[in-house]
Design a protein around this motif. Sequence first.
Motif, PDB file in Angstrom:
ATOM      1  N   ARG A  12     -24.802  27.720 -35.548  1.00  0.00           N
ATOM      2  CA  ARG A  12     -24.678  29.121 -35.974  1.00  0.00           C
ATOM      3  C   ARG A  12     -25.507  30.042 -35.077  1.00  0.00           C
ATOM      4  NH1 ARG A  12     -24.876  26.814 -41.057  1.00  0.00           N
ATOM      5  NH2 ARG A  12     -27.053  27.397 -41.353  1.00  0.00           N
ATOM      6  N   ALA A  13     -26.709  29.612 -34.706  1.00  0.00           N
ATOM      7  CA  ALA A  13     -27.562  30.409 -33.817  1.00  0.00           C
ATOM      8  C   ALA A  13     -26.946  30.507 -32.421  1.00  0.00           C
ATOM      9  CB  ALA A  13     -28.971  29.818 -33.761  1.00  0.00           C
ATOM     10  N   LEU A  14     -26.348  29.419 -31.945  1.00  0.00           N
ATOM     11  CA  LEU A  14     -25.649  29.462 -30.656  1.00  0.00           C
ATOM     12  C   LEU A  14     -24.482  30.447 -30.701  1.00  0.00           C
ATOM     13  CD1 LEU A  14     -25.439  25.688 -29.636  1.00  0.00           C
ATOM     14  CD2 LEU A  14     -26.490  27.522 -28.280  1.00  0.00           C
ATOM     15  N   GLN A  15     -23.725  30.410 -31.786  1.00  0.00           N
ATOM     16  CA  GLN A  15     -22.585  31.327 -31.934  1.00  0.00           C
ATOM     17  C   GLN A  15     -23.061  32.781 -31.987  1.00  0.00           C
ATOM     18  OE1 GLN A  15     -19.564  30.511 -31.404  1.00  0.00           O
ATOM     19  NE2 GLN A  15     -18.767  28.941 -32.787  1.00  0.00           N
ATOM     20  N   ALA A  16     -24.168  33.023 -32.689  1.00  0.00           N
ATOM     21  CA  ALA A  16     -24.720  34.382 -32.764  1.00  0.00           C
ATOM     22  C   ALA A  16     -25.172  34.855 -31.389  1.00  0.00           C
ATOM     23  CB  ALA A  16     -25.875  34.435 -33.761  1.00  0.00           C
ATOM     24  N   ALA A  17     -25.789  33.961 -30.619  1.00  0.00           N
ATOM     25  CA  ALA A  17     -26.212  34.320 -29.262  1.00  0.00           C
ATOM     26  C   ALA A  17     -24.992  34.611 -28.392  1.00  0.00           C
ATOM     27  CB  ALA A  17     -27.059  33.200 -28.657  1.00  0.00           C
ATOM     28  N   LEU A  18     -23.955  33.810 -28.547  1.00  0.00           N
ATOM     29  CA  LEU A  18     -22.726  34.043 -27.789  1.00  0.00           C
ATOM     30  C   LEU A  18     -22.119  35.395 -28.164  1.00  0.00           C
ATOM     31  CD1 LEU A  18     -20.474  33.270 -25.861  1.00  0.00           C
ATOM     32  CD2 LEU A  18     -19.491  31.833 -27.690  1.00  0.00           C
ATOM     33  N   ALA A  19     -22.056  35.698 -29.447  1.00  0.00           N
ATOM     34  CA  ALA A  19     -21.524  36.995 -29.886  1.00  0.00           C
ATOM     35  C   ALA A  19     -22.355  38.143 -29.323  1.00  0.00           C
ATOM     36  CB  ALA A  19     -21.484  37.055 -31.413  1.00  0.00           C
ATOM     37  N   ALA A  20     -23.670  37.982 -29.297  1.00  0.00           N
ATOM     38  CA  ALA A  20     -24.541  39.019 -28.739  1.00  0.00           C
ATOM     39  C   ALA A  20     -24.305  39.190 -27.244  1.00  0.00           C
ATOM     40  CB  ALA A  20     -26.010  38.672 -29.013  1.00  0.00           C
ATOM     41  N   GLU A  21     -24.077  38.093 -26.546  1.00  0.00           N
ATOM     42  CA  GLU A  21     -23.802  38.188 -25.113  1.00  0.00           C
ATOM     43  C   GLU A  21     -22.452  38.861 -24.847  1.00  0.00           C
ATOM     44  OE1 GLU A  21     -25.916  38.058 -22.931  1.00  0.00           O
ATOM     45  OE2 GLU A  21     -27.366  36.489 -23.320  1.00  0.00           O
ATOM     46  N   ARG A  54     -23.487  34.167 -21.164  1.00  0.00           N
ATOM     47  CA  ARG A  54     -22.310  34.016 -22.029  1.00  0.00           C
ATOM     48  C   ARG A  54     -21.535  32.758 -21.650  1.00  0.00           C
ATOM     49  NH1 ARG A  54     -17.719  37.752 -20.297  1.00  0.00           N
ATOM     50  NH2 ARG A  54     -17.823  36.156 -18.674  1.00  0.00           N
ATOM     51  N   ASP A  55     -21.318  32.549 -20.370  1.00  0.00           N
ATOM     52  CA  ASP A  55     -20.551  31.391 -19.920  1.00  0.00           C
ATOM     53  C   ASP A  55     -21.263  30.075 -20.256  1.00  0.00           C
ATOM     54  OD1 ASP A  55     -18.748  33.253 -18.989  1.00  0.00           O
ATOM     55  OD2 ASP A  55     -19.286  33.007 -16.874  1.00  0.00           O
ATOM     56  N   VAL A  56     -22.575  30.052 -20.126  1.00  0.00           N
ATOM     57  CA  VAL A  56     -23.353  28.860 -20.501  1.00  0.00           C
ATOM     58  C   VAL A  56     -23.230  28.616 -21.999  1.00  0.00           C
ATOM     59  CG1 VAL A  56     -25.703  27.950 -20.724  1.00  0.00           C
ATOM     60  CG2 VAL A  56     -24.958  28.970 -18.565  1.00  0.00           C
ATOM     61  N   LEU A  57     -23.317  29.675 -22.795  1.00  0.00           N
ATOM     62  CA  LEU A  57     -23.233  29.513 -24.249  1.00  0.00           C
ATOM     63  C   LEU A  57     -21.863  29.020 -24.695  1.00  0.00           C
ATOM     64  CD1 LEU A  57     -25.299  32.617 -25.323  1.00  0.00           C
ATOM     65  CD2 LEU A  57     -25.858  30.231 -25.838  1.00  0.00           C
ATOM     66  N   VAL A  58     -20.809  29.443 -24.026  1.00  0.00           N
ATOM     67  CA  VAL A  58     -19.470  28.935 -24.357  1.00  0.00           C
ATOM     68  C   VAL A  58     -19.461  27.409 -24.227  1.00  0.00           C
ATOM     69  CG1 VAL A  58     -17.078  28.816 -23.522  1.00  0.00           C
ATOM     70  CG2 VAL A  58     -18.181  31.039 -23.835  1.00  0.00           C
ATOM     71  N   ARG A  59     -20.016  26.919 -23.132  1.00  0.00           N
ATOM     72  CA  ARG A  59     -20.067  25.456 -22.928  1.00  0.00           C
ATOM     73  C   ARG A  59     -20.957  24.786 -23.974  1.00  0.00           C
ATOM     74  NH1 ARG A  59     -20.109  27.377 -17.700  1.00  0.00           N
ATOM     75  NH2 ARG A  59     -22.372  27.193 -17.478  1.00  0.00           N
ATOM     76  N   GLU A  60     -22.094  25.393 -24.290  1.00  0.00           N
ATOM     77  CA  GLU A  60     -23.008  24.786 -25.259  1.00  0.00           C
ATOM     78  C   GLU A  60     -22.396  24.723 -26.649  1.00  0.00           C
ATOM     79  OE1 GLU A  60     -26.969  26.297 -25.280  1.00  0.00           O
ATOM     80  OE2 GLU A  60     -27.284  25.812 -23.173  1.00  0.00           O
ATOM     81  N   VAL A  61     -21.677  25.760 -27.053  1.00  0.00           N
ATOM     82  CA  VAL A  61     -21.013  25.748 -28.363  1.00  0.00           C
ATOM     83  C   VAL A  61     -19.983  24.627 -28.389  1.00  0.00           C
ATOM     84  CG1 VAL A  61     -19.427  27.018 -29.873  1.00  0.00           C
ATOM     85  CG2 VAL A  61     -21.456  28.162 -28.945  1.00  0.00           C
ATOM     86  N   ASP A  63     -19.983  21.903 -26.551  1.00  0.00           N
ATOM     87  CA  ASP A  63     -20.716  20.637 -26.528  1.00  0.00           C
ATOM     88  C   ASP A  63     -21.301  20.294 -27.900  1.00  0.00           C
ATOM     89  OD1 ASP A  63     -20.124  20.404 -23.852  1.00  0.00           O
ATOM     90  OD2 ASP A  63     -22.148  20.940 -23.151  1.00  0.00           O
ATOM     91  N   ALA A  64     -21.588  21.333 -28.686  1.00  0.00           N
ATOM     92  CA  ALA A  64     -22.136  21.122 -30.032  1.00  0.00           C
ATOM     93  C   ALA A  64     -21.030  20.910 -31.065  1.00  0.00           C
ATOM     94  CB  ALA A  64     -23.012  22.309 -30.435  1.00  0.00           C
ATOM     95  N   GLY A  65     -19.773  20.880 -30.612  1.00  0.00           N
ATOM     96  CA  GLY A  65     -18.656  20.605 -31.520  1.00  0.00           C
ATOM     97  C   GLY A  65     -18.031  21.832 -32.136  1.00  0.00           C
ATOM     98  N   GLY A  66     -18.393  23.011 -31.666  1.00  0.00           N
ATOM     99  CA  GLY A  66     -17.847  24.241 -32.226  1.00  0.00           C
ATOM    100  C   GLY A  66     -16.769  24.853 -31.352  1.00  0.00           C
ATOM    101  N   THR A  67     -16.094  25.821 -31.913  1.00  0.00           N
ATOM    102  CA  THR A  67     -15.136  26.629 -31.174  1.00  0.00           C
ATOM    103  C   THR A  67     -15.828  27.944 -30.872  1.00  0.00           C
ATOM    104  OG1 THR A  67     -13.274  25.633 -32.332  1.00  0.00           O
ATOM    105  CG2 THR A  67     -12.875  27.755 -31.250  1.00  0.00           C
ATOM    106  N   PRO A  68     -16.032  28.258 -29.602  1.00  0.00           N
ATOM    107  CA  PRO A  68     -16.784  29.467 -29.255  1.00  0.00           C
ATOM    108  C   PRO A  68     -16.162  30.730 -29.851  1.00  0.00           C
ATOM    109  CG  PRO A  68     -16.453  28.099 -27.320  1.00  0.00           C
ATOM    110  CD  PRO A  68     -15.607  27.521 -28.417  1.00  0.00           C
ATOM    111  N   VAL A  69     -17.015  31.561 -30.419  1.00  0.00           N
ATOM    112  CA  VAL A  69     -16.571  32.846 -30.948  1.00  0.00           C
ATOM    113  C   VAL A  69     -16.032  33.674 -29.788  1.00  0.00           C
ATOM    114  CG1 VAL A  69     -18.873  33.906 -30.773  1.00  0.00           C
ATOM    115  CG2 VAL A  69     -17.226  34.813 -32.374  1.00  0.00           C
ATOM    116  N   ALA A  70     -14.895  34.308 -30.009  1.00  0.00           N
ATOM    117  CA  ALA A  70     -14.267  35.109 -28.957  1.00  0.00           C
ATOM    118  C   ALA A  70     -14.870  36.506 -28.924  1.00  0.00           C
ATOM    119  CB  ALA A  70     -12.765  35.204 -29.218  1.00  0.00           C
ATOM    120  N   ALA A  71     -14.780  37.124 -27.779  1.00  0.00           N
ATOM    121  CA  ALA A  71     -15.201  38.522 -27.656  1.00  0.00           C
ATOM    122  C   ALA A  71     -14.212  39.397 -28.419  1.00  0.00           C
ATOM    123  CB  ALA A  71     -15.241  38.930 -26.190  1.00  0.00           C
ATOM    124  N   ALA A  72     -14.732  40.460 -28.993  1.00  0.00           N
ATOM    125  CA  ALA A  72     -13.869  41.438 -29.647  1.00  0.00           C
ATOM    126  C   ALA A  72     -13.212  42.310 -28.578  1.00  0.00           C
ATOM    127  CB  ALA A  72     -14.698  42.302 -30.594  1.00  0.00           C
TER     128      ALA A  72
END
Length: 158
Positions: A12-21, A54-61, A63-72
């Motif tokens: 969840r924290a990774l997804q929030a960081a991705l959304a912020a990026e 942002r690109d690093v976080l997409v990969r990390e999400v 790798d953690a088994g999540g689907t990266p949150v998309a940009a609005a």
Amino acid sequence: MSDSEAEDRELRALQAALAAEHAAVYGYGVVGGRIGKQRRAEARAAYDAHRARRDVLVREVRDAGGTPVAAAAGYALPFPVPDAAAAVRLAAELEARVAGVYADLVRDSAGERRRAAAEALREAAVRSVRWSGESVAFPGLAERAADGTTPGAAAPTR
């Protein structure tokens, strides 16, 4: 807390960081359109840094088994940005918000991910100071003290 709960919090924290990026990249697009010539290179460097994170976080999400949150498609800015002075204020605000989200990721992660989140927090805090000319004792936490909420990215428009 179980390992599963810790992993869920970290994701969840990774997804929030991705959304912020995502929001920071969008926001710096606005900044770049209004910023004065003398600070254009600084805005471009920040834009590039947020795109890279942002690109690093997409990969990390992933790798953690999540689907990266998309940009609005668009984001509501915290205030109008009609000129260079407002663009500088927006850049400082973007960095302060990103720092807050990375503070959460530092709290909810461990090891190398925590180190990387702390580095991202530091970089955002330094950029915020450069843009605003002001600093806070605990970057990423000042926003909570001011209004009691968790800092986040600009709100997506729908």
